[in-house]
Design an enzyme around this catalytic site. Structure first.
Site, PDB file in Angstrom:
ATOM      1  N   HIS A   1      40.161  45.466  36.638  1.00 22.87           N
ATOM      2  CA  HIS A   1      40.529  46.341  37.351  1.00 22.87           C
ATOM      3  C   HIS A   1      40.144  48.396  37.413  1.00 22.87           C
ATOM      4  CE1 HIS A   1      42.585  43.376  39.928  1.00 22.87           C
ATOM      5  NE2 HIS A   1      42.983  42.762  38.892  1.00 22.87           N
TER       6      HIS A   1
ATOM      7  N   GLU B   1      42.923  32.119  38.006  1.00 18.30           N
ATOM      8  CA  GLU B   1      43.623  32.874  38.787  1.00 18.30           C
ATOM      9  C   GLU B   1      42.458  32.741  40.241  1.00 18.30           C
ATOM     10  OE1 GLU B   1      44.074  37.282  37.277  1.00 18.30           O
ATOM     11  OE2 GLU B   1      45.126  36.361  36.154  1.00 18.30           O
TER      12      GLU B   1
END
Length: 353
Positions: free
Chosen positions: A268, A323
């Protein structure tokens, strides 16, 4: 012959000792201290060169020690631990005493902790981070920074021959063992408001969201680019949550790293990863993988250059729990190979090397 100070003192003390028993005691005590003092003075005088060298060495040692610092083999990890310790200290977290953990219910408790946070904080994050396709398109039209039309699906582009390279920016490996390089540079582009990502992936991202919409799924972007400060805060908050349940700092650190990436090891932070859900399932939980939107994304994300970064059954490679909401941009060619062969990015890079 010149009289020395030592002789003068002894003379007066001896003279004092002859004037009564009380003065004699005082003279004896004074003589003891004076003899010791003059003996020490003679030693200093006779060894002044040696003592000067000792003092010089001591001064140099103190001066050097003042500017020295320990060298660790993994400097980046040491910096991360310092920053995290400071963040936790700011919140007045106490490391002791540690409460006894109920081991019988640990499995259910861990599952709850993996996905439950402070409700007020999460509600606020959902409102701030959640982005739908219409928001992005409206913002882009208002800014007039790009063409109004959604780009042609990259899945239809010509990719007859392609040579992979680990130096390709799209294939940069960022994880716990490979922190973000200090010299890594990229340009952020605004998706909407304060939400950003690497400017080179926006067109493919919009194409994927548009295709999902045509298939009947309204995708939501919940967490694109994160600043270093933001990632540090998220990780420290997770540690505090576990410690509040009675875990030690080290146990909380290990468990937290399975859910939130350690600062400087999160994709990220380089703007290539996004957390994506849909309007009917807005939580970042493994159940998203069983929804229609989750299944569609897993089947079609490669057509637009994205992969499921942490797939089920590959936790022993990625060191991260499954995820289904976490998507990483690697380019259409690499994504096609990775998804079709059910690889992780780590396995793919090993093959091309």
């Amino acid at each position: 012959m010149k009289t020395t100070m030592e002789e003068v003192v002894r003379y007066y003390l001896l003279k004092m000792g002859k004037k009564g028993p009380v003065r004699r005691r005082i003279a004896i005590i004074g003589m003891y201290f004076c003899v010791s003092l003059f003996h020490f003075a003679h030693y200093i005088r006779d060894n002044r060169k040696r003592l000067a060298m000792v003092m010089m060495s001591l001064v140099i040692f103190i001066a050097y020690a003042s500017f020295s610092f320990p060298i660790f083999p993994d400097g980046e990890e040491h910096k991360q631990n310092e920053r995290l310790t400071a963040l936790i200290s700011d919140e007045s977290v106490s490391l002791a005493p540690e409460a006894e953990v109920d081991l019988e219910g640990l499995e259910d408790w861990e599952e709850e902790l993996l996905f439950e946070e402070d409700e007020a904080a999460l509600l606020q994050e959902d409102e701030e981070d959640q982005i739908v396709l219409e928001d992005i398109l409206t913002y882009r039209r208002e800014q007039e920074e790009r063409q109004d039309a959604v780009p042609e699906s990259v899945g239809e582009q010509d990719r007859e021959v392609f040579s992979f390279s680990s130096d390709d920016w799209r294939l940069i490996l960022v994880n716990k063992q490979h922190p973000i390089p200090e010299d890594y540079d990229f340009t952020l582009a605004t998706i909407k408001g304060s939400q950003q990502c690497d400017e080179r992936i926006i067109d493919d991202l919009l194409a994927m969201m548009q295709a999902a919409k045509e298939a009947g799924f309204n995708l939501l972007i919940k967490s694109p680019y994160r600043s270093d400060t933001r990632q540090e805060w998220l990780f420290a908050r997770k540690i505090r949550l576990y410690m509040g349940k009675g875990m030690s700092y080290m146990d909380a650190f290990k468990l937290s790293s399975q859910v939130v990436m350690v600062p400087d090891s999160s994709e990220h932070q380089i703007g290539l990863s996004l957390d994506i859900v849909c309007d009917t399932y807005g939580t970042l939980t493994q159940g998203f993988g069983e929804t229609g939107a989750g299944i569609w994304l897993e089947e079609h994300c490669a057509e637009f250059g994205f992969i499921v970064r942490y797939p089920k059954g590959k936790e022993y490679i990625t060191s991260v729990e499954y995820e289904p909401w976490h998507f990483r941009y690697v380019g259409v060619e690499a994504a096609t190979v990775i998804m079709e062969q059910e690889l992780t990015l780590e396995e793919f890079l090993e093959e091309i090397d």
